[in-house]
Design an enzyme around this catalytic site. Sequence first.
Site, PDB file in Angstrom:
ATOM      1  N   HIS A 109       0.806  -1.229   0.000  1.00 29.39           N
ATOM      2  CA  HIS A 109       0.000   0.000   0.000  1.00 29.39           C
ATOM      3  C   HIS A 109       0.837   1.277   0.000  1.00 29.39           C
ATOM      4  O   HIS A 109       0.522   2.251   0.690  1.00 29.39           O
ATOM      5  CB  HIS A 109      -0.932   0.017   1.208  1.00 29.39           C
ATOM      6  CG  HIS A 109      -2.011  -1.021   1.175  1.00 29.39           C
ATOM      7  ND1 HIS A 109      -2.552  -1.510   0.010  1.00 29.39           N
ATOM      8  CD2 HIS A 109      -2.655  -1.664   2.186  1.00 29.39           C
ATOM      9  CE1 HIS A 109      -3.494  -2.409   0.304  1.00 29.39           C
ATOM     10  NE2 HIS A 109      -3.570  -2.533   1.603  1.00 29.39           N
ATOM     11  N   HIS A 178      -9.577   1.924   0.864  1.00 28.86           N
ATOM     12  CA  HIS A 178      -9.477   0.758   1.747  1.00 28.86           C
ATOM     13  C   HIS A 178     -10.518   0.824   2.878  1.00 28.86           C
ATOM     14  O   HIS A 178     -10.200   0.575   4.038  1.00 28.86           O
ATOM     15  CB  HIS A 178      -8.061   0.663   2.328  1.00 28.86           C
ATOM     16  CG  HIS A 178      -7.639  -0.722   2.713  1.00 28.86           C
ATOM     17  ND1 HIS A 178      -8.468  -1.579   3.390  1.00 28.86           N
ATOM     18  CD2 HIS A 178      -6.478  -1.382   2.499  1.00 28.86           C
ATOM     19  CE1 HIS A 178      -7.821  -2.715   3.594  1.00 28.86           C
ATOM     20  NE2 HIS A 178      -6.618  -2.624   3.054  1.00 28.86           N
ATOM     21  N   GLU A 309     -11.704  -3.951  -2.470  1.00 30.38           N
ATOM     22  CA  GLU A 309     -10.798  -2.919  -2.972  1.00 30.38           C
ATOM     23  C   GLU A 309     -10.595  -3.104  -4.477  1.00 30.38           C
ATOM     24  O   GLU A 309      -9.929  -4.042  -4.909  1.00 30.38           O
ATOM     25  CB  GLU A 309      -9.454  -3.008  -2.255  1.00 30.38           C
ATOM     26  CG  GLU A 309      -9.540  -2.898  -0.747  1.00 30.38           C
ATOM     27  CD  GLU A 309      -8.346  -3.572  -0.086  1.00 30.38           C
ATOM     28  OE1 GLU A 309      -7.235  -3.018  -0.161  1.00 30.38           O
ATOM     29  OE2 GLU A 309      -8.514  -4.663   0.487  1.00 30.38           O
TER      30      GLU A 309
END
Length: 344
Positions: A109, A178, A309
């Site tokens: 991420h 997220h 996601e």
Amino acid sequence: MATVRREAFGRMPVEEGGGEVEKFILQSDSVRVEILSFGCIITTLETKDRDGQFSDVVLGFDTLEGYTRKHPFFGAVVGRVANRIANGRFTLDGKEYQLFVNNGPNSLHGGAKGFDKVLWSPQVLPNGVRFFRLSPDGEEGYPGDLKVWVTYTLSGRELAINYQAQTSKTTPISLTNHAYFNLAGQGSRDVYDHEISIEADSYLPVDDTKIPTGEVAPVQGTGFDLRQPVELGKHLQKFHLDGFDHNFCLHQGQDRCLVARVFHPPTGRTMEVHTTQPGIQFYTGNNLDGSLKGKGAATYPKHSAFCLETQNWPDAVNKPHFPNVLLQPGEEYNHTTWLVFNTA
């Protein structure tokens, strides 16, 4: 039409450069959503049940301090590259790039200080808010000055999230939000009574560090076949699964597609996910452990939320047969995801 309000939410710690964090409240007849200029975080998303009662269906914190401390990316926009890059490494035009490793041996991420941990510049729109930031060349090890715009707009029951970006050098990019959802209301114990379907004929098997092996496997005859709705708790038991944290491969193309649907029978709440992205990571909050104090002093145990996601496939920068994740100078990255809330 939705209304938009803005208000102060807090100040960044001095060691983080200070700076005012604002909250933007988007409201229609059926949905109310609150979004921060820090990390483009969705802190609240209230939607009606079949009796017309509003509940907040996303996990998060009551104060800015919760979000500036370590947490599992609640509600945030993550990038430059969502999900995992194997060993935090990739090669472009013969040059190797090393990213920060923050998830076992991998980069997750965006690295140590990804897009979820920075202040964005907001601009209020008639029915939403647009956030902008420039991610400088070399930030977190990524090449190129990257201009990024994330736009949230609310129309009736539909929240649209649009991501746009332009770069000065070839760079991988894959952006997502997220948010952790529980349609029973945040703070509810688990999501076992939710029914889920995902429109995907194949998925990506992963190694023990959650990096795709490279195989694109058919879902047919496996616990990953979610093309017909399944009740989550019973399904996990039936297939002896500890939970999901996998990419489902969607039909390729730039058109809006309905890719997932979640239904919560006790409240009647439904959520549909539509997107232009080639993948969707279905995650069932396997790493939640009840240690975080969330909104209203709620605790969040394992499997107390799910994430859907929309993004490119994980580790695509190292797997040439995966969908292209590279943005070239002169091109525009442009993807939209729509979340549609209803009752049944």
